[in-house]
Write a protein that holds these residues in place. Structure first.
Motif, short mmCIF file in Angstrom:
data_model
loop_
_atom_site.label_atom_id
_atom_site.label_comp_id
_atom_site.label_asym_id
_atom_site.label_seq_id
_atom_site.Cartn_x
_atom_site.Cartn_y
_atom_site.Cartn_z
N UNK A 1 28.39 34.73 31.74
CA UNK A 1 29.32 35.44 30.83
C UNK A 1 30.76 35.02 31.10
N UNK A 2 31.10 34.85 32.38
CA UNK A 2 32.46 34.42 32.75
C UNK A 2 32.70 32.99 32.25
N UNK A 3 31.74 32.11 32.49
CA UNK A 3 31.91 30.71 32.08
C UNK A 3 32.02 30.60 30.56
N UNK B 1 39.10 34.63 35.65
CA UNK B 1 38.19 35.56 34.99
C UNK B 1 37.21 36.12 36.01
N UNK B 2 36.77 37.35 35.80
CA UNK B 2 35.84 37.93 36.77
C UNK B 2 34.97 39.00 36.12
N UNK B 3 33.91 39.35 36.83
CA UNK B 3 33.08 40.51 36.47
C UNK B 3 32.68 41.25 37.73
N UNK C 1 39.21 25.37 32.96
CA UNK C 1 38.53 26.54 32.39
C UNK C 1 37.78 26.20 31.09
N UNK C 2 38.02 25.00 30.58
CA UNK C 2 37.29 24.58 29.38
C UNK C 2 35.93 23.99 29.69
N UNK C 3 35.67 23.75 30.99
CA UNK C 3 34.42 23.07 31.37
C UNK C 3 33.65 23.84 32.42
N UNK C 4 33.80 25.14 32.43
CA UNK C 4 33.16 25.94 33.48
C UNK C 4 31.67 26.08 33.25
N UNK C 5 30.93 26.08 34.38
CA UNK C 5 29.50 26.42 34.37
C UNK C 5 29.26 27.45 35.46
N UNK C 6 27.98 27.80 35.64
CA UNK C 6 27.62 28.82 36.62
C UNK C 6 28.10 28.46 38.02
N UNK D 1 32.06 42.68 29.20
CA UNK D 1 32.80 41.46 28.83
C UNK D 1 33.24 41.50 27.37
N UNK D 2 32.39 42.04 26.49
CA UNK D 2 32.75 42.08 25.06
C UNK D 2 33.99 42.94 24.85
#
Ligand SMILES: [Zn+2]
Length: 214
Positions: free
Chosen positions: A19-21, A40-42, A58-63, A189-190
């Motif tokens: 969700x963050x990515x 970003x965080x959860x 931040x445009x290429x984030x993954x898990x 997140x929403x």
């Protein structure tokens, strides 16, 4: 490599990290995270949060770009370094039990608005229909106050400013940092995304009004 403590359900961590990515990639596509900035965080639980690793695009984030920290902002189960402003995220989780996701971006609109309203120390939003996108606001006639805190590279000072605002009993739905960007959050997140997008729009409207009435 992120090792998970036994208290953390791997599926829960994966859900939060994804969700963050996803949010980071989409906000980056809007141009709100220039030059690897933003974080970003959860919340995972009362003790832990998942947060972006420092310095990643931040445009290429993954898990694999998301790590665990404790509520003091210290890494848990990894040698990775969390985003520089992680303490501001964990502060919100400590002080706001309902907060489940925190988004911090550096859009042009947020940056310019933070400079313009820094002297007043706050942005007062009133009369905009989109104020209703902020949880708890049901009418454009309400007043939505967003504080603007002075910027500093010394995190404890920023943390103290936010604490002082909350300790004074003032409502806090988001805040700007002068010349820097915005922090917004939500019960998932929403909702955090909705708050961030509404505030970006409202700040843009306030800037346009001033341009047109100059
Ligand atoms: Zn920042």
């Amino acid at each position: 490599m992120q090792e998970l403590p036994s208290s953390v359900d791997p599926a829960r961590f994966a859900l939060c990290a994804d969700a963050i990515a996803d949010a980071a990639r989409e906000l980056s596509a809007l141009g709100w995270t220039p030059a690897t900035s933003s974080n970003f965080s959860m919340r995972i639980d009362d003790e832990l949060a998942a947060v972006t690793i420092s310095g990643r695009d931040k445009g290429k984030l993954g898990r694999e770009d998301i790590m665990l920290v404790d509520m003091a902002g210290h890494p848990v189960g990894t040698r990775a370094r969390p985003s520089a402003e992680t303490e501001l995220h964990t502060q919100l989780y400590r002080r706001m039990p309902a907060a489940q996701a925190v988004l911090h971006t550096h859009s042009r609109t947020q940056s310019v608005a933070s400079r313009l309203f820094a002297r007043a120390g706050r942005v007062v939003l009133e009369g905009w229909e989109l104020q209703k996108a902020i949880t708890g606001y049901t009418t454009h006639e309400s007043v939505l106050e967003i504080p603007v805190f002075p910027n500093t590279q010394h995190m404890p000072e920023l943390v103290a400013q936010v604490d002082a605002w909350l300790d004074a009993g003032k409502p806090l739905h988001a805040y700007l940092i002068d010349g820097h960007g915005i922090y917004a959050w939500g019960a998932d997140m929403a909702q955090a995304r909705r708050h961030l997008e509404a505030l970006e729009f409202l700040l843009g409207c306030e800037l346009d009004l001033r341009r047109l009435s100059a």
